[in-house]
Design an enzyme around this catalytic site. Sequence first.
Site, mmCIF file in Angstrom:
data_model
loop_
_atom_site.group_PDB
_atom_site.id
_atom_site.type_symbol
_atom_site.label_atom_id
_atom_site.label_comp_id
_atom_site.label_asym_id
_atom_site.label_seq_id
_atom_site.Cartn_x
_atom_site.Cartn_y
_atom_site.Cartn_z
ATOM 1 N N SER A 1 98.001 11.310 -38.570
ATOM 2 C CA SER A 1 98.305 10.720 -39.875
ATOM 3 C C SER A 1 98.970 9.360 -39.730
ATOM 4 C CB SER A 1 99.225 11.657 -40.659
ATOM 5 O OG SER A 1 99.729 11.017 -41.818
ATOM 6 N N TYR B 1 95.956 4.125 -44.142
ATOM 7 C CA TYR B 1 95.923 3.855 -45.574
ATOM 8 C C TYR B 1 95.789 2.348 -45.759
ATOM 9 C CZ TYR B 1 97.718 8.583 -46.533
ATOM 10 O OH TYR B 1 97.876 9.928 -46.612
ATOM 11 N N THR C 1 91.555 6.604 -45.486
ATOM 12 C CA THR C 1 91.700 7.536 -46.604
ATOM 13 C C THR C 1 91.675 6.761 -47.918
ATOM 14 O OG1 THR C 1 92.898 9.188 -45.317
ATOM 15 C CG2 THR C 1 93.234 9.211 -47.697
ATOM 16 N N HIS D 1 91.906 15.829 -51.052
ATOM 17 C CA HIS D 1 93.263 15.712 -50.496
ATOM 18 C C HIS D 1 94.016 17.037 -50.597
ATOM 19 C CE1 HIS D 1 95.663 12.229 -48.996
ATOM 20 N NE2 HIS D 1 96.660 13.090 -49.092
ATOM 21 N N PHE E 1 90.068 25.477 -46.822
ATOM 22 C CA PHE E 1 89.458 26.354 -45.819
ATOM 23 C C PHE E 1 90.523 27.215 -45.139
ATOM 24 C CE2 PHE E 1 86.365 23.123 -46.538
ATOM 25 C CZ PHE E 1 85.147 23.750 -46.387
#
Length: 393
Positions: A117, A140, A166, A287, A321
């Site tokens: 991330s 980002y 993203t 998201h 999931f």
Amino acid sequence: MKRRSYAGSDYRKALNIHDLERIAQRRLPNFVFEYLQGGADDERTLARNRNVFADYLFEPKTLTRVGPRDLTSTLLGKQYAMPLAIGPTGYNGMLTADGDIKLAKAARDAGIPFVLSNVSTTSLEDIAAIEGLTAWMQIYFYRDRDYVRKLVERCRTADYDAIVVTTDSAIYGNREWDVRNFRKPMQPTLRNLLHLLTRPRWMADVLIPDGMPTFKNLGDLLPPDKQSVQGASAIIGQQLDPTLNWDDIAWLRDLWPHKLIVKGILSPAEAEQAAAIGADAVVLSNHGGRQLDHACSPFEVLPEARQRVGNRCQLFIDSGFRRGTDVVKALALGADAVWLGRTTLYGLAAGGQEGAAHALGILQGEIDRTIGLLGVDRITDLETSMLRRAVRC
């Protein structure tokens, strides 16, 4: 005798991801678990992400001479042990010390990619240094494009295989349960501070000796007086750029010479446009229900997105999931791989690296068993015809 799920704290006794979720809740302070668990507004998108899998039922074939199953999958030109990746999740150091490193090593040992991330608590260089790991980096688009450029250069220097941009967070989602748990950014309410005292093992793991972990890849973005968690949280919201558009993706495509993945797409038309602009893969995602409430599930748009994209780029999917059956349904409808978020974070919170590995092992076993019961022994043999839409009375 009444049925009862596992109620202990030993991640090794978890039989499924839901068991790991409950163990994680017992270990984490309330405000941390809510950060992991919560969604936007009324959490309708969050619920839809789970409920949608019940809309499709399997139609197995039983006399097909099934042999040992082969889960290997080719993603972005490389072969992996199974059609999974650990997707980008922020602030993992709040779940356990060095959370990103533990999660990355679990991915490496399972033979799948790991996506770091942008708001991680471990530097991208430290992740890239893990031997044997396929590392992809999320970015980002902030208002400060010079920071974006520098981040891309860091990824290039660190030899990352892919960048994941993203697109669905240009405006920050309204996560009300997060807001309720804090007086100010990253300052828990008194009620949450009192609950924190009931989690001494978490405090010993995460808070001692250095206090709350900080963001390790935002240094060039943050002013000198905003390097703390509180300061960074405020700046990130101000820096997210709602003007993000296709010109920015084209700019990034020109800047980055390796694999480019566009994440956060829900419109099949936009998936097609991403393929046309030169993306190597698209991640269908809402998201994890944390941005736009009442959004459709990525699973619902998957068949049309596959049809529009064709073979021009790979198609990945995330959001909701929890079971191997969920994964197999997505693969049958055209996904090349499933990205995991909360699923492996529950394992990480419940048992560190070993807990995350246990979560991946559970899914691997479920996927293996499911395709065998469907009558195939290779992931590549899955077909849409193996699914039927459920008939609702």
